[in-house]
Design a protein around this motif. Structure first.
Motif, PDB file in Angstrom:
ATOM      1  N   ARG A 144      57.778  41.631  80.992  1.00 54.79           N
ATOM      2  CA  ARG A 144      57.873  42.953  80.362  1.00 54.79           C
ATOM      3  C   ARG A 144      57.452  43.963  81.412  1.00 54.79           C
ATOM      4  N   GLN A 145      58.059  45.139  81.360  1.00 49.63           N
ATOM      5  CA  GLN A 145      57.728  46.164  82.351  1.00 49.63           C
ATOM      6  C   GLN A 145      57.222  47.432  81.671  1.00 49.63           C
ATOM      7  N   PHE A 146      56.178  48.008  82.263  1.00 50.58           N
ATOM      8  CA  PHE A 146      55.594  49.238  81.741  1.00 50.58           C
ATOM      9  C   PHE A 146      55.622  50.295  82.833  1.00 50.58           C
ATOM     10  N   ALA A 147      56.095  51.475  82.460  1.00 50.92           N
ATOM     11  CA  ALA A 147      56.278  52.527  83.463  1.00 50.92           C
ATOM     12  C   ALA A 147      55.273  53.658  83.227  1.00 50.92           C
ATOM     13  N   ARG A 148      54.680  54.102  84.335  1.00 52.17           N
ATOM     14  CA  ARG A 148      53.771  55.239  84.252  1.00 52.17           C
ATOM     15  C   ARG A 148      54.618  56.513  84.284  1.00 52.17           C
ATOM     16  N   VAL A 149      54.581  57.289  83.221  1.00 49.11           N
ATOM     17  CA  VAL A 149      55.324  58.548  83.171  1.00 49.11           C
ATOM     18  C   VAL A 149      54.317  59.695  83.114  1.00 49.11           C
ATOM     19  N   GLU A 150      54.823  60.888  83.063  1.00 46.67           N
ATOM     20  CA  GLU A 150      53.955  62.058  83.189  1.00 46.67           C
ATOM     21  C   GLU A 150      52.786  62.021  82.197  1.00 46.67           C
ATOM     22  N   ASP A 151      53.116  61.675  80.946  1.00 47.32           N
ATOM     23  CA  ASP A 151      52.095  61.791  79.905  1.00 47.32           C
ATOM     24  C   ASP A 151      51.485  60.456  79.484  1.00 47.32           C
ATOM     25  N   GLY A 152      51.701  59.388  80.258  1.00 45.68           N
ATOM     26  CA  GLY A 152      51.091  58.111  79.881  1.00 45.68           C
ATOM     27  C   GLY A 152      51.968  56.935  80.267  1.00 45.68           C
ATOM     28  N   TRP A 153      51.957  55.906  79.442  1.00 45.80           N
ATOM     29  CA  TRP A 153      52.732  54.686  79.716  1.00 45.80           C
ATOM     30  C   TRP A 153      53.802  54.479  78.660  1.00 45.80           C
ATOM     31  N   ARG A 154      54.967  54.026  79.115  1.00 47.12           N
ATOM     32  CA  ARG A 154      56.027  53.642  78.195  1.00 47.12           C
ATOM     33  C   ARG A 154      56.578  52.306  78.627  1.00 47.12           C
ATOM     34  N   GLU A 155      57.058  51.499  77.676  1.00 48.80           N
ATOM     35  CA  GLU A 155      57.657  50.214  78.048  1.00 48.80           C
ATOM     36  C   GLU A 155      59.116  50.426  78.412  1.00 48.80           C
ATOM     37  N   LYS A 156      59.541  49.764  79.492  1.00 49.55           N
ATOM     38  CA  LYS A 156      60.958  49.800  79.868  1.00 49.55           C
ATOM     39  C   LYS A 156      61.736  48.921  78.892  1.00 49.55           C
ATOM     40  N   LEU A 157      62.848  49.438  78.391  1.00 55.86           N
ATOM     41  CA  LEU A 157      63.653  48.696  77.420  1.00 55.86           C
ATOM     42  C   LEU A 157      65.108  48.681  77.861  1.00 55.86           C
ATOM     43  N   VAL A 158      65.865  47.716  77.344  1.00 55.55           N
ATOM     44  CA  VAL A 158      67.304  47.693  77.588  1.00 55.55           C
ATOM     45  C   VAL A 158      67.988  48.170  76.319  1.00 55.55           C
ATOM     46  N   GLY A 159      68.698  49.300  76.429  1.00 56.57           N
ATOM     47  CA  GLY A 159      69.390  49.882  75.279  1.00 56.57           C
ATOM     48  C   GLY A 159      70.845  50.158  75.625  1.00 56.57           C
ATOM     49  N   LEU A 160      71.459  51.099  74.881  1.00 52.32           N
ATOM     50  CA  LEU A 160      72.885  51.375  75.064  1.00 52.32           C
ATOM     51  C   LEU A 160      73.130  52.829  75.424  1.00 52.32           C
ATOM     52  N   THR A 161      74.161  53.054  76.262  1.00 56.37           N
ATOM     53  CA  THR A 161      74.626  54.417  76.512  1.00 56.37           C
ATOM     54  C   THR A 161      75.507  54.832  75.336  1.00 56.37           C
ATOM     55  N   GLU A 162      75.965  56.084  75.358  1.00 57.80           N
ATOM     56  CA  GLU A 162      76.856  56.540  74.283  1.00 57.80           C
ATOM     57  C   GLU A 162      78.154  55.756  74.283  1.00 57.80           C
ATOM     58  N   ALA A 163      78.516  55.230  75.473  1.00 54.62           N
ATOM     59  CA  ALA A 163      79.753  54.444  75.570  1.00 54.62           C
ATOM     60  C   ALA A 163      79.500  52.963  75.298  1.00 54.62           C
ATOM     61  N   ASP A 164      78.326  52.647  74.758  1.00 56.04           N
ATOM     62  CA  ASP A 164      77.987  51.261  74.430  1.00 56.04           C
ATOM     63  C   ASP A 164      77.967  50.322  75.633  1.00 56.04           C
ATOM     64  N   THR A 165      77.476  50.807  76.754  1.00 53.65           N
ATOM     65  CA  THR A 165      77.197  49.892  77.869  1.00 53.65           C
ATOM     66  C   THR A 165      75.679  49.792  77.999  1.00 53.65           C
TER      67      THR A 165
END
Ligand code: SAH
Length: 347
Positions: free
Chosen positions: A158-179
């Motif tokens: 699992r991967q966690f990314a440090r962003v401006e306001d804290g931590w978020r988990e990296k996820l695999v999702g879909l673009t609007e074109a379903d890729t």
């Protein structure tokens, strides 16, 4: 239906998946998974070349290491367990190299821990003496020597990314074109604060589970576990998820199931867990130094004298296994041992 289509449908129905779930699907899907469908792992047309595939000396030295440690343990009946043997080349070389170690072959019971039916077949061709287990938990109890080369790197992270306001988990999702695309979860309850924006932390849940099982075994009966893999000692904040197809790095979201997906191994985590459980920890030590301590250069001389025509090839293999620009430093060896055993060779 391709694995990509299957994943797109899954995400549409259930929402984005963790990187670990994505890796597990790509590697282990029974129909499309990389390991389930790739009997030619290694050899010609391989996507990557592991140390035992690159040189017979690697498996030979690991075999002699095993025989040495077995002797140091008092020559008990022993399970010689290999995790993720690929095509079985390491054990084939290890077994041949230890033929003349008196009593070793009679005392040793080879157990391969392997999930892929296709790879089991290839392993059986090379090592007819072997038996199989699907998980380490299923291997027979008793004194053991566990070896694993490039096994930990395929445990999903699992991967966690440090962003401006804290931590978020990296996820695999879909673009609007379903890729497939990488995205980020909602904000997580923040922990580590003094980390630069852009840093990524990686956690392999399966790694902890595996090390717990190794600990249980090494407390129940004397033994050692030798892991050789590529990885880091201090997390650098880099994203180490990597996809290899025919020796080329590709986008990990490209052609799911057709590329080998790995991540660097967190050796500090392995050492920490083993220490906490009261095991002895040796290493991590760079692969080049480890192989030299085991006498790889003597092995080169022997092979060269036995067959002068192969001198150049053997020298190339030595370079590949030990040079800092090749596998010598990025790859590391770590040995976990039952308490009260003498230090292992090579560290
Ligand atoms: N050790 C070999 C192959 C490394 S590739 C070499 O050095 O050449 C990884 C191997 O681990 C493959 O055989 C793969 O099928 C196996 N494997 C991966 N994940 C596994 C798991 N969770 N349980 C058992 N085997 C696994």
């Amino acid at each position: 239906m391709s694995l990509e289509q299957k994943l797109v449908a899954h995400i549409k129905e259930n929402g984005p998946m963790t990187v670990a779930e994505y890796m597990a699907a790509c590697l282990y899907d029974p129909e499309h998974g990389y390991y389930a469908t790739r009997p030619a792992l290694g050899g010609d047309g391989a996507d990557f070349l592991t140390a035992p595939e690159a040189s017979q000396m690697f498996g030979e030295l690991i075999g002699l290491w095993c025989a040495h440690e077995w002797t140091a343990m008092g020559k008990p009946a022993i399970n010689l367990i290999e995790l993720g043997p690929g095509r079985g080349v390491l054990m084939q070389d290890a077994w041949r190299a230890t033929e003349r170690v008196e009593g070793f072959h009679d005392a040793a019971n080879i157990v391969f821990v392997e999930t892929s039916p296709l790879l089991r077949e290839a392993q059986g061709d090379r090592v007819p003496e072997a038996e199989w287990a699907t998980r380490l938990e299923d291997a027979p109890p008793g004194p053991c020597l566990i070896v694993a080369n490039e096994f930990l790197d395929c445990l999903p992270i699992r991967q966690f990314a440090r962003v401006e306001d804290g931590w978020r988990e990296k996820l695999v999702g879909l673009t609007e074109a379903d890729t497939l695309t990488f995205g980020l979860s909602a904000l997580l309850p923040a922990q580590e604060d003094d980390v630069l924006e852009g840093a990524v932390r990686e956690i392999a849940p399966g790694l902890d589970a595996l090390i717990y099982e190794v600990e249980r075994r090494l407390h129940d009966a004397p033994g050692r576990a030798l892991f050789v893999d590529y990885g880091y000692v201090a997390p650098g904040g880099a994203d180490t998820l990597q996809a290899l197809r025919r020796h080329k790095k590709i986008d990990p979201l490209d052609t799911p199931g057709e590329a080998d997906l790995t991540a660097h191994v967190d050796f500090a985590r392995v050492a920490h867990l083993a220490h906490e459980a009261g095991l002895a920890v040796h290493g991590p030590t760079p692969q080049g130094r480890f192989l030299k301590a085991l006498g790889v250069e003597t092995r080169v001389d022997m092979l060269t004298r036995a067959n002068p025509a192969h001198a150049q090839r053997v020298a190339r293999e030595l370079h590949r296994l030990t040079h800092p620009d090749q596998m010598g430093v990025l790859f590391k060896a770590i040995c976990l041992s039952s308490p009260n055993l003498p230090p292992p060779a090579g560290f």
